[in-house]
Design an enzyme around this catalytic site. Structure first.
Site, PDB file in Angstrom:
ATOM      1  CD  GLU A  73      -1.679   2.348   1.495  1.00  0.00           C
ATOM      2  OE1 GLU A  73      -1.413   3.149   0.555  1.00  0.00           O
ATOM      3  OE2 GLU A  73      -1.621   2.660   2.680  1.00  0.00           O
TER       4      GLU A  73
ATOM      5  CB  CYS B 211      -1.537   6.675   2.120  1.00  0.00           C
ATOM      6  SG  CYS B 211      -2.934   5.684   2.697  1.00  0.00           S
TER       7      CYS B 211
END
Length: 463
Positions: A214, A248
């Site tokens: 990720e 993120c």
């Protein structure tokens, strides 16, 4: 150091070998202990987070790290018995007529390594852990050295709520992290940056360890001609205010028509001032440390040097939060390619949807694309003509609050998905199972071949 890590991995793997398929009750018990670890120690968690960040609102930590993690546990507790059920599949017609049966069943992979980041150091360690334990695996966690107080508390509490044959934690610096990812895990999940991910992939390749990555990246915001600028500005401000933009999936850069720019900036200024004045210092979050603050400063200074227009918006609490906007720097500016990961917003004045899509597609696939506007046709075009891990209309970040959605990227923003049932499957060996029927099919395809065989062979191509 590496020998200690290997020794702990051996303990976890030895336990897995003795219990390769934990029952539903054992898995539920482990998940309930994760939940208890979170809820029974909430004050200690929040204190550690605030210490690591210099200051972090207790309420934000409670929501963003504790509540979101508990929600993941609750979702797994409610659905795990259904996830564990074998999924029936339809055999080929000729095999079905013989009485054969086929299905897919999820089996644990073994020991999963979790490398977690500093921005949400509890949730991004424990949300993957929920999926790993639900799938019946053992887990070994390497938390970030950038949040030492939280990482130390994680190590202490994991040891309190779990045996070292179920879950373990390895705290330490970059050297520990490098040794950790070289271990022969059965799977590794890493949350962080693309540069480190490349090193992890090389190291994991030595042992053929499957990966979930990720990686974030630069998540764009398309501001359509039909977008409500007040709503857009309010939600962009939230995306850059929450956790000081250290997320993120935070909006990274914004694409807007030149003629709408001034109106948007006016709305953004009002949104930031309203949010800052309402929340004040008691609910603010700081940039995690001086190194990251300097990194952000360098991006802004370079953007200005490369011809960008710089604006800073702030309200009452100027020391805790200032949103800096960099408008139309040259293509050579580093902010165009570096993930910002903080309270800085890049704006490109590109108003035509064709050009906006082309601009997004010239770079690595983002973790998420945000679209603001009223047109379903435009939104569908963005969906079909771009690639990203997620796609959101008229909002930011809250897609992560849905445990039944997969979370992860594609290409430069990562590989693999986790959370909810997708996490259960990601950390499972989804095993194909075939049970032969009451007729010996092998005899039918064994020479010498008959006319009946040839007829059936042709017929099978039409079924």
């Amino acid at each position: 150091m590496s020998s200690n890590l290997q020794r702990q991995l051996d303990i976890l793997r030895g336990a897995y070998q003795l219990e390769r398929f934990p029952s539903l009750s054992i898995r539920l018990d482990r998940l309930r202990r994760v939940k208890a670890m979170l809820s029974e120690n909430e004050s200690a968690w929040c204190e550690a987070l605030s210490e690591d960040f210099g200051y972090r609102s207790v309420d934000q930590s409670s929501f963003a790290d504790i509540t979101t993690s508990i929600k993941s546990v609750n979702h797994a507790l409610k659905n795990l018995k259904f996830w564990m059920k074998a999924e029936r599949r339809t055999p080929d017609l000729s095999l079905r007529m013989s009485g054969a049966k086929t299905y897919v069943e999820a089996f644990p992979k073994g020991v999963v390594g979790i490398v977690s980041p500093w921005n949400f150091p509890i949730n991004l360690a424990l949300s993957p852990l929920v999926s790993v334990l639900a799938a019946g695996n053992r887990a070994f966690i390497k938390p970030s050295e950038a949040t030492p107080a939280t990482s130390a508390l994680l190590e202490t509490l994991i040891a309190k709520y779990f045996s070292d044959s179920e879950v373990s934690v390895a705290c330490g610096d970059v050297d520990v992290a490098q040794a950790f990812v070289k271990l022969p895990f059965d799977h590794i999940i890493y949350t962080g940056g693309e540069v480190v991910a490349r090193h992890i992939m090389r190291d994991a390749a030595e042992n053929l360890v499957p990966l979930t990555l990720e990686l974030g990246g630069k998540s764009p915001v398309i501001v359509s001609a039909s977008a409500d600028l007040k709503l857009t500005a309010k939600r962009i401000a939230f995306g850059k205010y929450f956790n000081a933009g250290q997320i993120c999936i935070a909006p990274d850069y914004l694409l807007i028509a030149p003629e709408r720019l001034d109106s948007f900036l006016s709305e953004l200024k009002a949104a930031v001032e309203t949010a800052d004045s309402a929340q004040g210092s008691a609910d603010s979050v700081s940039v995690v440390n001086e190194r990251h603050r300097q990194r952000l400063n360098n991006l802004v200074l370079d953007g200005e040097k490369q011809g960008g227009r710089i604006l800073t918006f702030s309200g009452v609490n100027q020391s805790a939060y200032q949103l800096t906007v960099v408008i139309d720097p040259s293509d050579d500016a580093s902010i165009n390619c570096a993930e910002i990961f903080g309270p800085v917003l890049l704006i490109r004045t590109i108003g035509n949807l064709d050009e906006q899509i082309a601009y997004i597609n010239q770079s690595s696939h983002p973790l998420v694309i945000y679209y603001f506007g009223r047109s379903e046709d435009e939104f569908r075009r963005v969906a079909c003509e771009t690639s990203s891990g997620g796609l959101v209309k008229n909002d930011v970040i809250f897609q992560y609050a849905n445990d039944d959605l997969p979370f992860g990227g594609i290409g430069g923003s990562g590989m693999g998905k986790y959370r909810g049932e997708y996490g259960f499957k990601e950390f499972s060996n989804n095993r194909a199972v075939y049970k032969s029927g009451f007729i010996d099919v092998s005899g039918f395809v064994t020479p010498p071949y008959s006319d009946v065989f040839r007829m059936v062979n042709k017929l099978m191509r039409k079924i």
